[in-house]
Enzyme design. Structure first.
Site, PDB file in Angstrom:
ATOM      1  N   THR A  41     -36.245   5.410 -81.368  1.00 15.64           N
ATOM      2  CA  THR A  41     -37.126   6.078 -80.414  1.00 15.64           C
ATOM      3  C   THR A  41     -36.715   7.531 -80.180  1.00 15.64           C
ATOM      4  O   THR A  41     -37.422   8.274 -79.510  1.00 15.64           O
ATOM      5  CB  THR A  41     -37.121   5.327 -79.066  1.00 15.64           C
ATOM      6  OG1 THR A  41     -35.766   5.140 -78.641  1.00 15.64           O
ATOM      7  CG2 THR A  41     -37.775   3.958 -79.222  1.00 15.64           C
ATOM      8  N   HIS A  46     -27.077   8.621 -77.534  1.00 17.26           N
ATOM      9  CA  HIS A  46     -26.264   9.236 -76.488  1.00 17.26           C
ATOM     10  C   HIS A  46     -25.103   8.299 -76.165  1.00 17.26           C
ATOM     11  O   HIS A  46     -25.002   7.207 -76.751  1.00 17.26           O
ATOM     12  CB  HIS A  46     -27.101   9.570 -75.245  1.00 17.26           C
ATOM     13  CG  HIS A  46     -27.881   8.422 -74.677  1.00 17.26           C
ATOM     14  ND1 HIS A  46     -27.294   7.310 -74.108  1.00 17.26           N
ATOM     15  CD2 HIS A  46     -29.220   8.199 -74.599  1.00 17.26           C
ATOM     16  CE1 HIS A  46     -28.204   6.479 -73.678  1.00 17.26           C
ATOM     17  NE2 HIS A  46     -29.399   6.976 -73.981  1.00 17.26           N
ATOM     18  N   HIS A  49     -25.667   4.605 -75.628  1.00 16.99           N
ATOM     19  CA  HIS A  49     -25.936   3.789 -76.814  1.00 16.99           C
ATOM     20  C   HIS A  49     -24.658   3.308 -77.483  1.00 16.99           C
ATOM     21  O   HIS A  49     -24.666   2.314 -78.208  1.00 16.99           O
ATOM     22  CB  HIS A  49     -26.739   4.600 -77.857  1.00 16.99           C
ATOM     23  CG  HIS A  49     -28.152   4.876 -77.445  1.00 16.99           C
ATOM     24  ND1 HIS A  49     -28.713   6.128 -77.537  1.00 16.99           N
ATOM     25  CD2 HIS A  49     -29.113   4.068 -76.950  1.00 16.99           C
ATOM     26  CE1 HIS A  49     -29.960   6.084 -77.110  1.00 16.99           C
ATOM     27  NE2 HIS A  49     -30.226   4.839 -76.752  1.00 16.99           N
ATOM     28  N   LYS A  83     -37.525  -0.483 -68.453  1.00 19.95           N
ATOM     29  CA  LYS A  83     -38.569   0.483 -68.143  1.00 19.95           C
ATOM     30  C   LYS A  83     -39.613  -0.145 -67.227  1.00 19.95           C
ATOM     31  O   LYS A  83     -39.838  -1.347 -67.244  1.00 19.95           O
ATOM     32  CB  LYS A  83     -39.240   0.973 -69.428  1.00 19.95           C
ATOM     33  CG  LYS A  83     -38.292   1.662 -70.383  1.00 19.95           C
ATOM     34  CD  LYS A  83     -39.032   2.194 -71.584  1.00 19.95           C
ATOM     35  CE  LYS A  83     -39.647   1.082 -72.414  1.00 19.95           C
ATOM     36  NZ  LYS A  83     -38.629   0.186 -72.981  1.00 19.95           N
ATOM     37  N   ARG A  87     -43.891   2.065 -73.169  1.00 18.51           N
ATOM     38  CA  ARG A  87     -43.319   3.162 -73.942  1.00 18.51           C
ATOM     39  C   ARG A  87     -44.424   3.883 -74.709  1.00 18.51           C
ATOM     40  O   ARG A  87     -45.338   3.258 -75.250  1.00 18.51           O
ATOM     41  CB  ARG A  87     -42.289   2.621 -74.935  1.00 18.51           C
ATOM     42  CG  ARG A  87     -41.509   3.706 -75.667  1.00 18.51           C
ATOM     43  CD  ARG A  87     -40.601   3.101 -76.719  1.00 18.51           C
ATOM     44  NE  ARG A  87     -39.501   2.343 -76.149  1.00 18.51           N
ATOM     45  CZ  ARG A  87     -38.363   2.875 -75.724  1.00 18.51           C
ATOM     46  NH1 ARG A  87     -38.192   4.170 -75.792  1.00 18.51           N
ATOM     47  NH2 ARG A  87     -37.413   2.114 -75.243  1.00 18.51           N
ATOM     48  N   GLN A 171     -37.513  -9.648 -82.079  1.00 16.34           N
ATOM     49  CA  GLN A 171     -36.049  -9.571 -82.082  1.00 16.34           C
ATOM     50  C   GLN A 171     -35.444 -10.911 -82.477  1.00 16.34           C
ATOM     51  O   GLN A 171     -34.425 -10.962 -83.184  1.00 16.34           O
ATOM     52  CB  GLN A 171     -35.536  -9.145 -80.705  1.00 16.34           C
ATOM     53  CG  GLN A 171     -34.024  -8.910 -80.691  1.00 16.34           C
ATOM     54  CD  GLN A 171     -33.536  -8.232 -79.419  1.00 16.34           C
ATOM     55  OE1 GLN A 171     -34.226  -7.391 -78.849  1.00 16.34           O
ATOM     56  NE2 GLN A 171     -32.346  -8.596 -78.970  1.00 16.34           N
ATOM     57  N   ASP A 192     -28.999  -6.674 -70.360  1.00 15.46           N
ATOM     58  CA  ASP A 192     -30.442  -6.886 -70.274  1.00 15.46           C
ATOM     59  C   ASP A 192     -31.019  -7.562 -71.514  1.00 15.46           C
ATOM     60  O   ASP A 192     -32.202  -7.927 -71.532  1.00 15.46           O
ATOM     61  CB  ASP A 192     -31.159  -5.558 -70.023  1.00 15.46           C
ATOM     62  CG  ASP A 192     -30.927  -4.542 -71.135  1.00 15.46           C
ATOM     63  OD1 ASP A 192     -30.037  -4.771 -71.983  1.00 15.46           O
ATOM     64  OD2 ASP A 192     -31.629  -3.508 -71.160  1.00 15.46           O
ATOM     65  N   LYS A 229     -25.356   5.247 -62.821  1.00  7.84           N
ATOM     66  CA  LYS A 229     -25.333   4.834 -64.213  1.00  7.84           C
ATOM     67  C   LYS A 229     -24.413   5.722 -65.039  1.00  7.84           C
ATOM     68  O   LYS A 229     -24.426   6.945 -64.909  1.00  7.84           O
ATOM     69  CB  LYS A 229     -26.749   4.863 -64.789  1.00  7.84           C
ATOM     70  CG  LYS A 229     -26.903   4.156 -66.123  1.00  7.84           C
ATOM     71  CD  LYS A 229     -28.364   4.065 -66.523  1.00  7.84           C
ATOM     72  CE  LYS A 229     -28.527   3.308 -67.836  1.00  7.84           C
ATOM     73  NZ  LYS A 229     -29.938   3.238 -68.265  1.00  7.84           N
ATOM     74  N   LYS A 232     -24.792   9.829 -67.683  1.00  2.52           N
ATOM     75  CA  LYS A 232     -25.677  10.907 -67.265  1.00  2.52           C
ATOM     76  C   LYS A 232     -24.877  12.016 -66.594  1.00  2.52           C
ATOM     77  O   LYS A 232     -23.894  11.775 -65.909  1.00  2.52           O
ATOM     78  CB  LYS A 232     -26.733  10.391 -66.283  1.00  2.52           C
ATOM     79  CG  LYS A 232     -27.654   9.321 -66.865  1.00  2.52           C
ATOM     80  CD  LYS A 232     -28.603   9.909 -67.889  1.00  2.52           C
ATOM     81  CE  LYS A 232     -29.596   8.847 -68.374  1.00  2.52           C
ATOM     82  NZ  LYS A 232     -30.538   9.380 -69.374  1.00  2.52           N
ATOM     83  N   THR A 233     -25.309  13.255 -66.804  1.00  4.32           N
ATOM     84  CA  THR A 233     -24.707  14.396 -66.126  1.00  4.32           C
ATOM     85  C   THR A 233     -25.829  15.196 -65.482  1.00  4.32           C
ATOM     86  O   THR A 233     -27.010  14.871 -65.643  1.00  4.32           O
ATOM     87  CB  THR A 233     -23.964  15.310 -67.115  1.00  4.32           C
ATOM     88  OG1 THR A 233     -24.926  15.925 -68.003  1.00  4.32           O
ATOM     89  CG2 THR A 233     -22.953  14.524 -67.939  1.00  4.32           C
TER      90      THR A 233
END
Length: 419
Positions: A41, A46, A49, A83, A87, A171, A192, A229, A232-233
């Site tokens: 996607t 990041h 992942h 989400k 998407r 999946q 999840d 979380k 993240k910054t």
């Protein structure tokens, strides 16, 4: 040899297992195949992942064979996980571009020595007709059970399309395909993904018999000590792609971790042994200001993702910015280290220092103030103190004629980019 499950539990990397005793025994008996997947996607992973793939890497180092699915098929329809809305579908051209970029990143992390395998689920899912899908797979899934899976139930109020609803079937089909064709017996995923993983195991048993040895293991949700979380910054995600997040920024992300989190991340994101991590934990308690645990974390993760040279560069930049000795940096290191600092464009003509500070860069708001700062030794050009108001600045003399670095006071840096 210690069973890798024991090591994972010590590192806090196990959330749920479908059959703890069975998996433990299987791993004790032989080398196994295991997999995790990522949908294309985006054109880069990041740090979030990395979480399941760190587990795959540990299995690889312990002599097992990881298989990584790049989800060319599943990525084209969208995963409902995490989400609140559908998407946005991407073009096939973009998906293929992303696949190529992610494959390169996986090869950088896992090597090219044949000890792991990358596959694309488009290769088998695209060959199945709608009728075959409904007859051979749809019959194995109970809608009531699917609705109760957290990955779907969390979306029912807002609504979910049939397309994303079928994701867990696809999946599951992936797990069955890898079980039959790639000797994969274990699927790794985030917390999840539990519902999707258990669905895959059930499909394998319905297809191959209930004695089939297939297992699932999920990883805890990674949260920082303040409850937010991980990954993240203020500037957004921390990417593995050096064009999106420079190796220096990547290094600094790990260097800046809270004392309350650093040992957890050392356990999870490095391959340091138990004794060394416990020693770093003691040092953090005794002398937190030294930040030795953060430094080891930054070194190890940066080397794993970007290589040893990137660590050297990041440390050079860090040291130069702290000491002010920026003249020792390379042009590339300047690009990385000053990426987010105030910058201005200048031409390549020689200029008097006062005109340069006021007219060319607006670093000073008046000639009077500029003269005072220069005379008082508050201005450094490329690391050198300038105290003579008649000094000429020649942009061609430094950093391949691309940059001039101005430091005002102790900490204020400005990057002047030569046009």
């Amino acid at each position: 040899m210690t069973n890798i499950i024991d090591d994972l539990k010590w590192r806090g990397a196990v959330n749920q297992e479908t059959d703890e005793e069975g998996l433990y025994k299987l791993i004790d008996e032989k080398s196994i195949g295991l997999y995790a997947g990522i949908d294309p996607t985006g054109d880069s992973m990041h740090v979030g992942h990395l979480i399941p793939f760190m587990i795959l890497k540990r299995f690889q180092l312990a002599g097992h064979k990881p298989v990584i699915i790049i989800g060319g098929a599943t990525g084209s329809i969208g995963d409902p996980s995490g989400k609140k809305s559908e998407r946005t579908l991407q073009s096939m051209d973009q998906i293929k571009k992303n696949e190529k970029a992610l494959t390169k990143q996986m090869e950088d992390l896992f090597g090219k020595d044949g000890s792991f395998e990358i596959v694309n689920n488009r290769d088998w899912l695209s060959k199945i007709s709608l009728l075959d899908f409904l007859r051979d797979y749809g019959k194995s899934f109970n809608v009531n059970t699917m609705l109760n899976k957290e990955i779907v139930s969390s979306r029912l109020e807002a609504g979910i399309s049939y397309t994303e609803f079928t994701y867990q079937i696809l999946q599951s089909m992936d797990f069955l395909h890898l079980y039959k064709n790639n000797q994969v017996q274990l699927q790794i995923g985030g917390a999840d993904q539990w519902g999707n993983i258990t669905s895959g195991i059930e499909l394998i048993r319905k297809s191959e018999g209930y004695e089939a040895k297939a297992y699932g293991l999920t990883i805890p949700l990674m949260l920082k000590s303040d409850g937010t979380k991980f990954g993240k910054t203020a500037g957004g995600a921390v990417w593995l792609d050096p064009e999106k997040t420079t190796p220096y920024e990547f290094y600094q992300f790990w260097m800046n971790q809270d004392d309350r989190d650093v040992i957890k991340y050392l356990k999870y994101f490095t391959f340091l042994g138990h004794d060394e991590i416990e020693e770093l934990e003691e040092k953090t308690k005794e002398n937190p200001k030294a930040r030795e645990a953060q430094r080891r974390l930054a070194e190890n993760v940066t080397e794993f993702v970007h290589g040893k040279d990137a660590v050297v560069e990041a440390e050079n930049i860090t040291k130069a910015l702290f000491s002010g000795e920026v003249a020792q940096l390379t042009t590339d290191e300047i690009e990385q280290g000053f990426k987010n600092m105030p910058s201005v464009e200048i031409n390549n003509e020689k200029r008097n220092i006062i005109e340069f500070l006021v007219d060319d860069t607006s670093i000073e708001d008046s000639r009077r103030r500029a003269r005072e700062d220069v005379a008082n030794g508050a201005i450094r050009i490329n690391g050198e103190k300038v105290i003579d108001v008649e000094t000429l600045i020649d942009p061609n003399n430094s950093f391949d004629g691309k940059f001039v670095i101005v430091r005002k006071g102790k900490k204020k840096y400005f990057l002047c980019r030569v046009k």
